[in-house]
Design an enzyme around this catalytic site. Sequence first.
Site, short mmCIF file in Angstrom:
data_model
loop_
_atom_site.label_atom_id
_atom_site.label_comp_id
_atom_site.label_asym_id
_atom_site.label_seq_id
_atom_site.Cartn_x
_atom_site.Cartn_y
_atom_site.Cartn_z
N GLU A 41 -8.61 0.36 -2.89
CA GLU A 41 -9.47 0.40 -1.70
C GLU A 41 -10.41 1.58 -1.84
OE1 GLU A 41 -5.93 -1.07 1.34
OE2 GLU A 41 -6.88 0.89 1.61
N ARG B 180 -9.52 7.97 -1.11
CA ARG B 180 -10.47 8.37 -0.07
C ARG B 180 -11.40 9.46 -0.61
NH1 ARG B 180 -8.95 6.60 5.30
NH2 ARG B 180 -10.62 7.96 5.98
N GLU C 239 -10.83 -9.50 2.97
CA GLU C 239 -9.56 -9.11 3.60
C GLU C 239 -9.86 -8.94 5.08
OE1 GLU C 239 -7.32 -5.86 1.90
OE2 GLU C 239 -6.29 -5.49 3.80
N ARG D 146 -7.26 12.78 0.56
CA ARG D 146 -6.18 13.32 1.40
C ARG D 146 -4.79 12.83 0.97
NH1 ARG D 146 -7.16 10.14 7.07
NH2 ARG D 146 -9.22 11.04 6.85
N HIS D 147 -4.72 11.69 0.28
CA HIS D 147 -3.40 11.27 -0.21
C HIS D 147 -3.46 10.91 -1.71
CE1 HIS D 147 -5.13 7.50 1.21
NE2 HIS D 147 -4.75 7.67 2.47
N ASN E 179 0.86 -1.19 0.00
CA ASN E 179 0.00 0.00 0.00
C ASN E 179 0.90 1.24 0.00
OD1 ASN E 179 -1.36 2.27 1.12
ND2 ASN E 179 -3.06 0.93 1.65
N HIS F 184 -5.63 3.64 -1.75
CA HIS F 184 -6.97 3.96 -1.22
C HIS F 184 -7.33 5.35 -1.73
CE1 HIS F 184 -9.65 4.13 2.67
NE2 HIS F 184 -10.31 4.50 1.58
N HIS G 151 1.99 1.06 5.94
CA HIS G 151 2.66 2.02 6.81
C HIS G 151 4.04 1.56 7.27
CE1 HIS G 151 3.26 4.43 10.50
NE2 HIS G 151 2.76 5.37 9.73
N HIS H 249 -3.58 -4.50 7.70
CA HIS H 249 -3.73 -3.32 8.55
C HIS H 249 -2.91 -3.44 9.82
CE1 HIS H 249 -5.32 0.38 10.17
NE2 HIS H 249 -5.83 0.60 8.99
N GLY H 250 -1.99 -2.51 9.96
CA GLY H 250 -1.18 -2.44 11.18
C GLY H 250 -0.10 -3.51 11.27
N ASP I 265 -0.10 4.47 -0.21
CA ASP I 265 -0.81 5.72 0.12
C ASP I 265 0.11 6.77 0.76
OD1 ASP I 265 -3.14 4.54 -0.67
OD2 ASP I 265 -3.91 4.21 1.36
N HIS I 266 1.01 6.28 1.64
CA HIS I 266 1.78 7.26 2.41
C HIS I 266 2.92 7.91 1.63
CE1 HIS I 266 -0.88 6.83 5.58
NE2 HIS I 266 -0.59 5.58 5.83
N ARG J 112 3.47 18.91 0.66
CA ARG J 112 4.02 20.09 -0.01
C ARG J 112 3.25 20.47 -1.27
NH1 ARG J 112 9.17 22.21 1.42
NH2 ARG J 112 9.07 22.19 3.68
N THR K 171 -6.92 6.53 9.97
CA THR K 171 -6.82 5.41 9.03
C THR K 171 -8.09 4.58 9.17
OG1 THR K 171 -5.46 3.53 8.32
CG2 THR K 171 -5.52 3.98 10.68
N THR K 172 -8.26 3.57 8.31
CA THR K 172 -9.51 2.79 8.32
C THR K 172 -9.73 2.10 9.67
OG1 THR K 172 -9.00 2.33 6.01
CG2 THR K 172 -10.85 1.15 6.97
N1 PXP Z 1 -5.76 -3.02 4.03
C1 PXP Z 1 -6.71 -2.04 4.07
C2 PXP Z 1 -8.10 -2.40 3.62
C3 PXP Z 1 -6.41 -0.74 4.49
O1 PXP Z 1 -7.38 0.21 4.52
C4 PXP Z 1 -5.07 -0.43 4.82
C5 PXP Z 1 -4.70 0.98 5.20
O2 PXP Z 1 -4.95 1.81 4.13
C6 PXP Z 1 -4.11 -1.46 4.75
C7 PXP Z 1 -4.49 -2.75 4.38
C8 PXP Z 1 -2.68 -1.23 5.07
O3 PXP Z 1 -2.56 -0.90 6.43
P1 PXP Z 1 -1.16 -0.40 7.00
O4 PXP Z 1 -0.84 0.88 6.28
O5 PXP Z 1 -1.42 -0.22 8.46
O6 PXP Z 1 -0.16 -1.48 6.68
#
Ligand code: PXP
Length: 240
Positions: free
Chosen positions: A71, A46, A152, A50-51, A8, A44, A215, A192-193, A10-11, A19, A101-102
Amino acid sequence: MGILLGVNIDHVATLRQARGGSEPSVIDAALICERCGVNGITIHLREDRRHIQDADLFQIKERISIKLNLEMALSDDVISVAKKAKPHMVTIVPEKRMEVTTEGGLDVVSNFEKIKSLVEDFKQSGIASSLFIEPDMKTIDFSHKTGAEYVEFHTGSYSLKTESSEIDYELKRLYDAAAAATAAGLIVNAGHGLNYTNVIPVLKMEKLHELNIGHSIISRSVFTGLESAVIEMKNILDRG
Ligand code: PXP
């Protein structure tokens, strides 16, 4: 074949949006991940953008050869962008505007008819659907009935626990859920996490197909570079 990794990114976009310019490039991030042999790129889109931006979605889809997993919430605006962009797969997630976050899984029971018809719609367009859900038996049953190919499992509760008895409890929920979903014919993903340590027991989930991790990989890449951060995670998954 080992457990597949979807990264992922996104970050990378979060940093760029800080910026408002073009750096760091999410396309470059996606291409580096692809070169490292990951299975897919996850982003994702959103509602508040935001990203990840709409243009990122279309450009990433154009430039990568691996799977693109989008996502998205049950939002008409994002659904119409998804139908135009045609990612390989969508993961339907709950979304609250103020969340960092979600938080929590999708309420498939309350939104059953809407999700079922959306899954059918996506199927007609050749897009596979995954539902981001808590490891809960009733939700698995309803997810299966929507016709979605994938679920998931949200590993957020597991990843936040620090007491070993609580960690064991959350892991058992994930293991039982994976067994039930597999028995129902669903393909099982999770995420996630997850980080380089807490991911290890998760790999024991029955027939686990793919993990989506963002992340921890992007955070590590700040110090090691993206390629090294991705390869390190991929090696952990390959070892199973
Ligand atoms: N899966 C889903 C559905 C998510 O929404 C996210 C966060 O965007 C992730 C996985 C990845 O989570 P993390 O960034 O905490 O690894």
